[in-house]
Design a protein around this motif. Structure first.
Motif, PDB file in Angstrom:
ATOM      1  N   ALA A 271      36.315  83.597 -18.787  1.00  0.00           N
ATOM      2  CA  ALA A 271      36.105  83.693 -20.232  1.00  0.00           C
ATOM      3  C   ALA A 271      36.831  82.568 -20.966  1.00  0.00           C
ATOM      4  N   GLY A 272      38.022  82.203 -20.475  1.00  0.00           N
ATOM      5  CA  GLY A 272      38.758  81.105 -21.091  1.00  0.00           C
ATOM      6  C   GLY A 272      38.001  79.794 -20.997  1.00  0.00           C
ATOM      7  N   GLN A 273      37.404  79.541 -19.833  1.00  0.00           N
ATOM      8  CA  GLN A 273      36.606  78.331 -19.693  1.00  0.00           C
ATOM      9  C   GLN A 273      35.408  78.363 -20.643  1.00  0.00           C
ATOM     10  N   LEU A 301      36.299  64.250 -19.247  1.00  0.00           N
ATOM     11  CA  LEU A 301      36.659  64.433 -17.844  1.00  0.00           C
ATOM     12  C   LEU A 301      38.172  64.413 -17.660  1.00  0.00           C
ATOM     13  N   GLY A 302      38.844  63.527 -18.381  1.00  0.00           N
ATOM     14  CA  GLY A 302      40.296  63.459 -18.281  1.00  0.00           C
ATOM     15  C   GLY A 302      40.966  64.740 -18.749  1.00  0.00           C
ATOM     16  N   LEU A 303      40.461  65.307 -19.863  1.00  0.00           N
ATOM     17  CA  LEU A 303      41.019  66.561 -20.361  1.00  0.00           C
ATOM     18  C   LEU A 303      40.789  67.687 -19.359  1.00  0.00           C
ATOM     19  N   ALA A 304      39.596  67.733 -18.771  1.00  0.00           N
ATOM     20  CA  ALA A 304      39.322  68.759 -17.764  1.00  0.00           C
ATOM     21  C   ALA A 304      40.233  68.587 -16.557  1.00  0.00           C
ATOM     22  N   ALA A 305      40.498  67.345 -16.144  1.00  0.00           N
ATOM     23  CA  ALA A 305      41.379  67.091 -15.009  1.00  0.00           C
ATOM     24  C   ALA A 305      42.790  67.612 -15.282  1.00  0.00           C
ATOM     25  N   LEU A 306      43.273  67.422 -16.513  1.00  0.00           N
ATOM     26  CA  LEU A 306      44.586  67.963 -16.873  1.00  0.00           C
ATOM     27  C   LEU A 306      44.569  69.492 -16.815  1.00  0.00           C
ATOM     28  N   GLY A 307      43.464  70.077 -17.255  1.00  0.00           N
ATOM     29  CA  GLY A 307      43.341  71.528 -17.184  1.00  0.00           C
ATOM     30  C   GLY A 307      43.349  72.026 -15.751  1.00  0.00           C
ATOM     31  N   PHE A 308      42.679  71.287 -14.841  1.00  0.00           N
ATOM     32  CA  PHE A 308      42.691  71.662 -13.423  1.00  0.00           C
ATOM     33  C   PHE A 308      44.108  71.641 -12.878  1.00  0.00           C
ATOM     34  N   ALA A 309      44.845  70.576 -13.198  1.00  0.00           N
ATOM     35  CA  ALA A 309      46.220  70.466 -12.702  1.00  0.00           C
ATOM     36  C   ALA A 309      47.061  71.646 -13.179  1.00  0.00           C
ATOM     37  N   ALA A 310      46.899  72.014 -14.462  1.00  0.00           N
ATOM     38  CA  ALA A 310      47.642  73.156 -14.994  1.00  0.00           C
ATOM     39  C   ALA A 310      47.196  74.451 -14.328  1.00  0.00           C
ATOM     40  N   TRP A 319      48.960  81.848 -18.103  1.00  0.00           N
ATOM     41  CA  TRP A 319      48.937  80.388 -18.012  1.00  0.00           C
ATOM     42  C   TRP A 319      47.612  79.906 -17.440  1.00  0.00           C
ATOM     43  N   ALA A 320      47.047  80.648 -16.508  1.00  0.00           N
ATOM     44  CA  ALA A 320      45.761  80.270 -15.928  1.00  0.00           C
ATOM     45  C   ALA A 320      44.646  80.310 -16.978  1.00  0.00           C
ATOM     46  N   VAL A 321      44.709  81.290 -17.875  1.00  0.00           N
ATOM     47  CA  VAL A 321      43.698  81.378 -18.928  1.00  0.00           C
ATOM     48  C   VAL A 321      43.811  80.183 -19.879  1.00  0.00           C
ATOM     49  N   VAL A 322      45.036  79.831 -20.258  1.00  0.00           N
ATOM     50  CA  VAL A 322      45.239  78.663 -21.127  1.00  0.00           C
ATOM     51  C   VAL A 322      44.706  77.401 -20.450  1.00  0.00           C
ATOM     52  N   ALA A 323      45.001  77.249 -19.169  1.00  0.00           N
ATOM     53  CA  ALA A 323      44.512  76.086 -18.432  1.00  0.00           C
ATOM     54  C   ALA A 323      42.988  76.081 -18.385  1.00  0.00           C
ATOM     55  N   ALA A 324      42.382  77.262 -18.215  1.00  0.00           N
ATOM     56  CA  ALA A 324      40.924  77.343 -18.157  1.00  0.00           C
ATOM     57  C   ALA A 324      40.295  76.952 -19.487  1.00  0.00           C
ATOM     58  N   VAL A 325      40.953  77.273 -20.598  1.00  0.00           N
ATOM     59  CA  VAL A 325      40.453  76.844 -21.905  1.00  0.00           C
ATOM     60  C   VAL A 325      40.421  75.315 -21.971  1.00  0.00           C
ATOM     61  N   ALA A 326      41.469  74.666 -21.456  1.00  0.00           N
ATOM     62  CA  ALA A 326      41.500  73.198 -21.434  1.00  0.00           C
ATOM     63  C   ALA A 326      40.391  72.647 -20.545  1.00  0.00           C
ATOM     64  N   VAL A 327      40.165  73.289 -19.393  1.00  0.00           N
ATOM     65  CA  VAL A 327      39.067  72.871 -18.512  1.00  0.00           C
ATOM     66  C   VAL A 327      37.737  72.974 -19.244  1.00  0.00           C
ATOM     67  N   GLY A 328      37.526  74.105 -19.934  1.00  0.00           N
ATOM     68  CA  GLY A 328      36.279  74.294 -20.662  1.00  0.00           C
ATOM     69  C   GLY A 328      36.115  73.310 -21.798  1.00  0.00           C
ATOM     70  N   ALA A 329      37.196  73.041 -22.532  1.00  0.00           N
ATOM     71  CA  ALA A 329      37.120  72.079 -23.633  1.00  0.00           C
ATOM     72  C   ALA A 329      36.751  70.686 -23.113  1.00  0.00           C
ATOM     73  N   GLY A 330      37.350  70.293 -21.989  1.00  0.00           N
ATOM     74  CA  GLY A 330      37.008  69.000 -21.406  1.00  0.00           C
ATOM     75  C   GLY A 330      35.578  68.962 -20.909  1.00  0.00           C
ATOM     76  N   SER A 331      35.141  70.052 -20.272  1.00  0.00           N
ATOM     77  CA  SER A 331      33.764  70.128 -19.789  1.00  0.00           C
ATOM     78  C   SER A 331      32.773  70.048 -20.944  1.00  0.00           C
ATOM     79  N   GLY A 332      33.063  70.792 -22.011  1.00  0.00           N
ATOM     80  CA  GLY A 332      32.183  70.765 -23.174  1.00  0.00           C
ATOM     81  C   GLY A 332      32.149  69.408 -23.838  1.00  0.00           C
TER      82      GLY A 332
END
Length: 414
Positions: A271-273, A301-310, A319-332
């Motif tokens: 859901a976070g993604q 892509l760079g923002l999603a990569a940072l989200g993956f690392a987190a 923390w995983a949900v917050v990271a998934a939001v960053a992954v989704g924002a980068g993907s979008g």
């Protein structure tokens, strides 16, 4: 739009004027149908799971296999006969198919042969429908409105994805597979009515009838392979599909299991993604993309990569949900910049064929990535597989920025 192959501008600067009524109506109809499809796919998977995991996999394969094999043919048919005509035909076929499924469920139950047969129909229609519908924004809005129109389409698609599975679960519990199929039939009837009413302002000239469909497919591949913008854009799409798409769907549940977080946490990560993708799409629809549109895709892509690392290092579900939001924002962000870039850069005569190639590279990369990352997660752990996705996203973003035809691509001044 600049002539194809230039690196100065492919997408016009975003217009703040209202999107055409025809586009908004088409968007509403197709997003409603997408929600109904997502609900029916859940119901189909649920029915298949009663026959065991292998049969459930067979049903899903019956959708993806014909869709992947026939995509290029579907793109050529869309350019030969017109995207609108292909979509109307596909809606008619699917309306008949889901009604037949509802009746067959009442008569025979849910035997495996019926589920696999219906899934094969879905995959076959998708192969022709996806390239056609992917080209419609270019046919319904001006080039200046294209980035906002596609961002709104991305947002609508994400909402449909978020609502589809829960809706399917409710419908299965209340009305079963037959009832879910009837609801989906209603959405197909609605989008069919929309497609009969909506007419593109200009329909692209079809390729010569003397040219066979196979020759048309080859011509579409040549156009993309030779173009200095489309070629790296599709390569970047393949890398993004391999690195972005498997993380939450495949690796998120594996990460939750390995950490003992439970299925609820895995659902929150997904859901976070989804929330991150929706946020990026709505922001782009509101404000428009970054002017250097190729750079915007790479930064996504760079923002999603940072989200993956987190996500790989997340010590707790929150923390995983917050990271998934960053992954989704980068993907979008990536999708909302690369989508208009590819669609605006395609020649008018090759819109559906370019969209079919875009879908094909995504599907092919995802098939390979799912197996490789699944093996790595088993051989090492889910965190290692997610970390590899972070590296892949970072490398792809840097490679895109190092490609002059993408790095220097910008929206033309109004």
């Amino acid at each position: 739009m600049a002539s194809l192959g230039t690196t100065d501008s492919v997408v016009s600067s975003p217009s703040r004027s209202a999107l055409p009524r025809s586009y908004l109506l088409w968007l509403a109809g197709t997003r409603a149908s997408l929600t109904g499809d997502a609900a029916l796919y859940f119901a189909l998977s649920w029915a298949a799971s009663a026959h065991g995991g292998q049969m459930a996999a067979f049903v899903l394969t019956a959708i993806t296999l014909p869709r992947t094999v026939l995509l290029l043919l579907g793109g050529a048919v869309g350019d030969r006969f017109g995207a609108r005509r292909v979509m109307i035909t596909g809606d008619v076929v699917m309306l008949a198919a889901v009604l037949a499924l509802a009746v067959a469920r009442r008569v025979w139950g849910t035997p495996p042969w019926m589920l696999i047969g219906f899934a094969a129909v879905v995959g076959t229609v998708d192969a022709f429908y996806l390239p056609a519908t992917g080209s419609m924004p270019r046919r319904l809005v001006s080039k200046e409105q294209l980035p906002r129109a596609m961002a709104l389409r991305q947002a609508g698609g994400q909402v449909s994805s978020l609502l589809g599975a829960p809706l399917g679960a409710v419908l299965v519990a209340v009305a079963g597979l037959s009832g879910t199929a009837l609801v989906d039939a209603g959405t197909f009837a609605a989008v069919l009515a929309v497609m009969v009413w909506v007419r593109p302002a200009t329909e692209a000239q079809p390729f010569p009838r003397a040219q066979s469909l196979l020759a048309g497919i080859a011509d579409g591949v040549k156009v993309v392979a030779r173009d200095p913008v489309l070629r790296p854009a599709l390569l970047l799409t393949a890398a993004a599909a391999a690195g972005l798409l498997p993380v939450v769907a495949l690796l998120g549940p594996l990460l939750a299991r390995s950490n003992g977080w439970g299925p609820g946490s895995a659902g929150l990560v997904a859901a976070g993604q989804g929330a991150g993708i929706l946020l990026a799409a709505l922001l782009t629809a509101r404000r428009g993309p970054i002017r250097r549109i190729g750079v915007g895709a790479c930064l996504g892509l760079g923002l999603a990569a940072l989200g993956f690392a987190a996500l790989a290092a997340a010590p707790a579900p929150a923390w995983a949900v917050v990271a998934a939001v960053a992954v989704g924002a980068g993907s979008g962000m990536f999708a909302c910049h690369l989508g208009p870039l590819v669609l605006a850069g395609a020649p008018d005569t090759h819109l559906s064929r370019v969209q079919s190639l875009l879908s094909l590279v995504q599907s092919s990369a995802l098939v390979v990535a799912n197996n490789v990352l699944g093996w790595l997660a088993s051989a090492a752990d889910a965190r290692s597989a997610i970390a590899l996705c972070s590296v892949l996203g970072c490398v792809a973003g840097v490679a895109g920025l190092a490609t002059p035809s993408l790095r220097d691509l910008r929206q033309a001044a109004s």
